[in-house]
Motif scaffolding. Structure first.
Motif, PDB file in Angstrom:
ATOM      1  N   SER A 203       3.636  68.556 -84.969  1.00  0.00           N
ATOM      2  CA  SER A 203       4.501  67.630 -85.699  1.00  0.00           C
ATOM      3  C   SER A 203       3.746  67.004 -86.874  1.00  0.00           C
ATOM      4  N   GLN A 204       3.373  65.743 -86.757  1.00  0.00           N
ATOM      5  CA  GLN A 204       2.812  64.956 -87.857  1.00  0.00           C
ATOM      6  C   GLN A 204       1.583  65.610 -88.474  1.00  0.00           C
ATOM      7  N   ILE A 205       1.446  65.453 -89.763  1.00  0.00           N
ATOM      8  CA  ILE A 205       0.286  65.967 -90.483  1.00  0.00           C
ATOM      9  C   ILE A 205      -1.002  65.505 -89.789  1.00  0.00           C
ATOM     10  N   GLY A 206      -1.899  66.452 -89.570  1.00  0.00           N
ATOM     11  CA  GLY A 206      -3.173  66.160 -88.925  1.00  0.00           C
ATOM     12  C   GLY A 206      -3.229  66.507 -87.451  1.00  0.00           C
ATOM     13  N   GLU A 341     -10.470  71.774 -87.156  1.00  0.00           N
ATOM     14  CA  GLU A 341     -10.807  70.386 -87.483  1.00  0.00           C
ATOM     15  C   GLU A 341     -11.516  70.313 -88.834  1.00  0.00           C
ATOM     16  N   LYS A 342     -12.475  71.215 -89.063  1.00  0.00           N
ATOM     17  CA  LYS A 342     -13.187  71.231 -90.342  1.00  0.00           C
ATOM     18  C   LYS A 342     -12.245  71.581 -91.482  1.00  0.00           C
ATOM     19  N   ALA A 343     -11.340  72.510 -91.247  1.00  0.00           N
ATOM     20  CA  ALA A 343     -10.382  72.897 -92.284  1.00  0.00           C
ATOM     21  C   ALA A 343      -9.527  71.709 -92.708  1.00  0.00           C
ATOM     22  N   MET A 344      -9.115  70.891 -91.753  1.00  0.00           N
ATOM     23  CA  MET A 344      -8.331  69.708 -92.083  1.00  0.00           C
ATOM     24  C   MET A 344      -9.150  68.711 -92.888  1.00  0.00           C
ATOM     25  N   LEU A 345     -10.358  68.460 -92.450  1.00  0.00           N
ATOM     26  CA  LEU A 345     -11.208  67.520 -93.179  1.00  0.00           C
ATOM     27  C   LEU A 345     -11.442  68.002 -94.604  1.00  0.00           C
ATOM     28  N   ASP A 346     -11.664  69.301 -94.775  1.00  0.00           N
ATOM     29  CA  ASP A 346     -11.876  69.861 -96.115  1.00  0.00           C
ATOM     30  C   ASP A 346     -10.636  69.715 -96.982  1.00  0.00           C
ATOM     31  N   ALA A 347      -9.451  69.668 -96.340  1.00  0.00           N
ATOM     32  CA  ALA A 347      -8.201  69.508 -97.073  1.00  0.00           C
ATOM     33  C   ALA A 347      -7.833  68.044 -97.256  1.00  0.00           C
ATOM     34  N   GLY A 348      -8.742  67.140 -96.864  1.00  0.00           N
ATOM     35  CA  GLY A 348      -8.480  65.712 -97.027  1.00  0.00           C
ATOM     36  C   GLY A 348      -7.552  65.136 -95.981  1.00  0.00           C
ATOM     37  N   ILE A 349      -7.499  65.764 -94.806  1.00  0.00           N
ATOM     38  CA  ILE A 349      -6.612  65.331 -93.726  1.00  0.00           C
ATOM     39  C   ILE A 349      -7.448  64.804 -92.566  1.00  0.00           C
ATOM     40  N   GLN A 350      -7.077  63.670 -92.027  1.00  0.00           N
ATOM     41  CA  GLN A 350      -7.741  63.139 -90.849  1.00  0.00           C
ATOM     42  C   GLN A 350      -7.160  63.806 -89.608  1.00  0.00           C
ATOM     43  N   PRO A 351      -7.942  64.599 -88.866  1.00  0.00           N
ATOM     44  CA  PRO A 351      -7.402  65.271 -87.679  1.00  0.00           C
ATOM     45  C   PRO A 351      -6.950  64.276 -86.609  1.00  0.00           C
ATOM     46  N   LEU A 352      -5.813  64.568 -85.999  1.00  0.00           N
ATOM     47  CA  LEU A 352      -5.283  63.772 -84.891  1.00  0.00           C
ATOM     48  C   LEU A 352      -5.315  64.667 -83.659  1.00  0.00           C
ATOM     49  N   ILE A 353      -6.428  64.599 -82.929  1.00  0.00           N
ATOM     50  CA  ILE A 353      -6.595  65.472 -81.771  1.00  0.00           C
ATOM     51  C   ILE A 353      -6.043  64.754 -80.546  1.00  0.00           C
TER      52      ILE A 353
END
Length: 415
Positions: A203-206, A341-353
């Motif tokens: 669902s939500q981004i991240g 997780e790294k891909a999200m951080l590189d895209a400027g997204i805070q991962p929501l695990i």
């Protein structure tokens, strides 16, 4: 990375207008003929963008390959989404509406009288200034999971158009009937040929999820005895009253509306019957395997306890496991999660695990030998008229897919 927003939007709007509602009462795969309409369109789309080995099998599973553009040994990865929509709410004649530069106010959903309001759905405020795609209030939207499909296809198209981005072999797969729990039932893991994969179905981004509920379905059948009510003294047994007792004996605190996080529940989602027979249909959910087994035992023990107070055993409980928590299969291969997780951080997204309070094709696929965490597709309020997806979240999902391919090709995730 410049993703073509308009092209992504046009693709999404085209797909959501194709009705693909699945049907749990059907024994066929796909469960509805209309799912073929989108399956065939997706196969054609994959061929149009330049994917190789595009196949669609006799059950409408679609697969395709993006060959490696590197001459070194790189793991084969996959991306998977489902094209059916839930039978919980109609997906016919979807008429999406665009809300550009959302200002944080209440959104009127067409002429339906329904509204999408931050008072009810506070997540809306995360997306102020963005473009929201909503329903008109008369149908669901279908972002679950046509957003994921669009993101995967758009990411593959981007990689094809940018050969300077190194990547290994990438597989894509689109499945029917996920919404009725059968999306992975006929998925050919061996033919897919990936070392691991990701479902784009969050669902939500991240969101990044690698644990989900253990799940079972239970059917509780209660036999009564019907006689003329005027002569019923000492003879009639009203199955609905026994059902009422059964329902009330389960803790109200352990229902979906009263639980969150890793808390499990009993969910009575359907009931039917009369004096002579009543049928209760439950789903049983828990992240913890031991607690999951206890829940199933509790349901059977309750039936036995009530039966012991009746003239004869009148309650019959049938329980069938549906899927299990993928965490057990993913944890030994945590680099799969770490890459995302790294891909999200590189895209400027805070991962929501966080744990999924549900299941995806990935949970079943993980037990079929294909470790398969789940990544956000961007939508909110699935399965009803309040569903929406921010276009910017879909763009970011495309970026994450591309970046996962890059990181995997780099080999830098290895410890």
């Amino acid at each position: 990375m410049q993703i073509e927003q308009q092209k992504l939007l046009d693709r999404f709007l085209k797909y959501v207008q194709i009705d693909t509602e699945s049907d749990p009462a059907s024994d066929s795969t796909p469960s509805t003929e209309k799912q073929w309409d989108l399956a065939r369109e997706l196969a054609l789309e994959l061929e149009r963008i330049g994917m190789k080995d595009v196949t669609i099998d006799q059950r409408a599973y679609v697969m395709a390959t993006l060959p490696s553009n590197c001459d070194r040994d790189i793991p084969t990865i996959g991306f998977i989404s489902h094209f059916d929509t839930t039978p919980d709410f109609t997906g016919a004649n979807v008429n999406p509406q665009l809300v550009e530069n959302y200002d944080g106010s209440t959104i009127q959903l067409g002429q339906s009288g329904k509204v999408l309001s931050p008072e009810d759905f506070e997540d809306l405020l995360i997306y102020k200034g963005q473009t929201l795609i909503t329903t008109d209030g008369t149908t669901l939207l279908g972002a679950d999971d046509k957003a994921g499909i669009c993101e995967i296809i758009s990411a593959m198209e981007y990689l094809i158009q940018h050969p300077e981005i190194e990547h290994g072999t990438i597989k894509v797969g689109f499945t029917p009937d996920e919404e009725i729990g059968r999306g992975a039932h006929h998925f050919d893991v061996e033919a897919f040929g990936a070392d691991w994969a990701y479902t784009m179905d969050g669902s939500q981004i991240g969101e990044l999820e690698y644990e989900n509920f253990n799940a079972a379905g239970a059917v509780v059948t209660i036999a009564g005895k019907i006689v003329h009510p005027g002569y019923a003294k000492g003879k009639m047994v009203n199955s609905m009253l026994i059902a009422q007792n059964f329902i009330a004996s389960l803790p109200e605190s352990e229902t979906p509306q009263n639980t969150e996080g890793r808390e499990g529940f009993f969910h009575l989602y359907a009931m039917s019957g009369g004096v002579d027979e009543t049928k209760l249909e439950y789903i049983i959910r828990d992240h913890d395997k031991q607690k999951f087994e206890i829940r199933k035992s509790r349901l059977k023990a309750l039936a036995e306890e009530i039966n012991s107070r009746l003239d004869l055993p009148r309650i019959h409980v049938e329980i069938k496991d549906q899927y299990y928590n993928m965490r057990e299969k993913v944890e030994p291969l945590m680099h799969v999660v770490e890459i995302a997780e790294k891909a999200m951080l590189d895209a400027g997204i805070q991962p929501l695990i966080k744990p999924i309070r549900g299941g995806t094709d990935g949970s079943q696929l993980s037990y079929m030998g294909l470790p398969c965490p789940n990544i956000f597709a961007g939508g909110h309020n699935f399965h009803g008229p309040y569903e929406y997806v921010p276009l910017e979240s879909m763009v970011k999902a495309v970026e994450v897919i591309v970046r996962i391919a890059e990181i995997t090709a780099s080999g830098k995730y290895r410890s």
